[in-house]
Scaffold this motif. Structure first.
Motif, PDB file in Angstrom:
ATOM      1  N   LEU A 191       2.260   4.280   6.633  1.00 43.74           N
ATOM      2  CA  LEU A 191       3.119   4.980   5.674  1.00 43.74           C
ATOM      3  C   LEU A 191       3.918   4.017   4.815  1.00 43.74           C
ATOM      4  N   VAL A 192       4.369   2.924   5.408  1.00 43.88           N
ATOM      5  CA  VAL A 192       5.163   1.943   4.657  1.00 43.88           C
ATOM      6  C   VAL A 192       4.316   1.280   3.576  1.00 43.88           C
ATOM      7  N   ILE A 193       3.114   0.836   3.920  1.00 47.20           N
ATOM      8  CA  ILE A 193       2.279   0.160   2.927  1.00 47.20           C
ATOM      9  C   ILE A 193       1.832   1.142   1.848  1.00 47.20           C
ATOM     10  N   LEU A 194       1.490   2.375   2.230  1.00 48.80           N
ATOM     11  CA  LEU A 194       1.081   3.352   1.223  1.00 48.80           C
ATOM     12  C   LEU A 194       2.224   3.666   0.262  1.00 48.80           C
ATOM     13  N   ALA A 195       3.440   3.769   0.775  1.00 46.42           N
ATOM     14  CA  ALA A 195       4.592   4.037  -0.094  1.00 46.42           C
ATOM     15  C   ALA A 195       4.797   2.905  -1.098  1.00 46.42           C
ATOM     16  N   GLN A 196       4.439   1.691  -0.717  1.00 48.34           N
ATOM     17  CA  GLN A 196       4.601   0.558  -1.626  1.00 48.34           C
ATOM     18  C   GLN A 196       3.530   0.535  -2.715  1.00 48.34           C
ATOM     19  N   VAL A 197       2.323   0.955  -2.401  1.00 50.52           N
ATOM     20  CA  VAL A 197       1.229   0.828  -3.358  1.00 50.52           C
ATOM     21  C   VAL A 197       0.937   2.102  -4.153  1.00 50.52           C
ATOM     22  N   ILE A 198       1.481   3.241  -3.727  1.00 47.30           N
ATOM     23  CA  ILE A 198       1.317   4.463  -4.522  1.00 47.30           C
ATOM     24  C   ILE A 198       2.407   4.457  -5.584  1.00 47.30           C
ATOM     25  N   SER A 199       1.995   4.253  -6.837  1.00 47.09           N
ATOM     26  CA  SER A 199       2.981   4.143  -7.911  1.00 47.09           C
ATOM     27  C   SER A 199       3.368   5.497  -8.483  1.00 47.09           C
ATOM     28  N   SER A 200       2.544   6.524  -8.267  1.00 47.06           N
ATOM     29  CA  SER A 200       2.934   7.874  -8.667  1.00 47.06           C
ATOM     30  C   SER A 200       2.171   8.888  -7.833  1.00 47.06           C
TER      31      SER A 200
END
Length: 126
Positions: free
Chosen positions: A58-67
């Motif tokens: 979840l942490v890495i996805l939150a960083q790479v999902i820009s929108s």
């Protein structure tokens, strides 16, 4: 004529089900960017990941999902509300984009000069 290639770092996606926010709005369309070394390092340093290594997804996805839909920010806490099908989709997309599952290489036929891509399996894959 120049044969410059454009390096793409952001990729559109559509979640299979969609993230439902507190107001009941479903967010399906989003953009994911390629991960950087800094993203990986920040994930390892995150206190939530230290307490529960499974939270790193979840942490890495939150960083790479820009929108994601009309959400102005994407946080791990927001992503906790993903349906499991959407989480699996985002994990697979992340892995594909960052070449953890496979890799492709542009090649050119030496006889006819046709250009195409060949997909290579990474070590450990059959």
């Amino acid at each position: 004529m120049s044969s410059r290639s454009v390096f793409i770092t952001e990729f559109d996606f559509i979640l299979p089900r969609g993230l439902v926010d507190e107001a009941g709005v479903v967010h399906r369309q989003g953009v994911m960017r390629l991960a950087t070394a800094k993203d990986e390092l920040m994930t390892q340093k995150d206190r939530r990941v230290k307490n529960d290594p499974a939270y790193s997804t979840l942490v890495i996805l939150a960083q790479v999902i820009s929108s994601l839909g009309s959400l102005t920010t994407v946080t791990p806490e927001i992503l906790e509300n993903l349906f499991t099908q959407d989480l699996a989709y985002l994990r697979e997309l992340y892995n594909r984009l960052n070449q953890q599952d496979s890799s492709s290489q542009p090649v050119q036929c030496p006889e006819c000069s046709h250009q195409f891509e060949v997909e290579f399996a990474l070590s450990g894959e059959s």
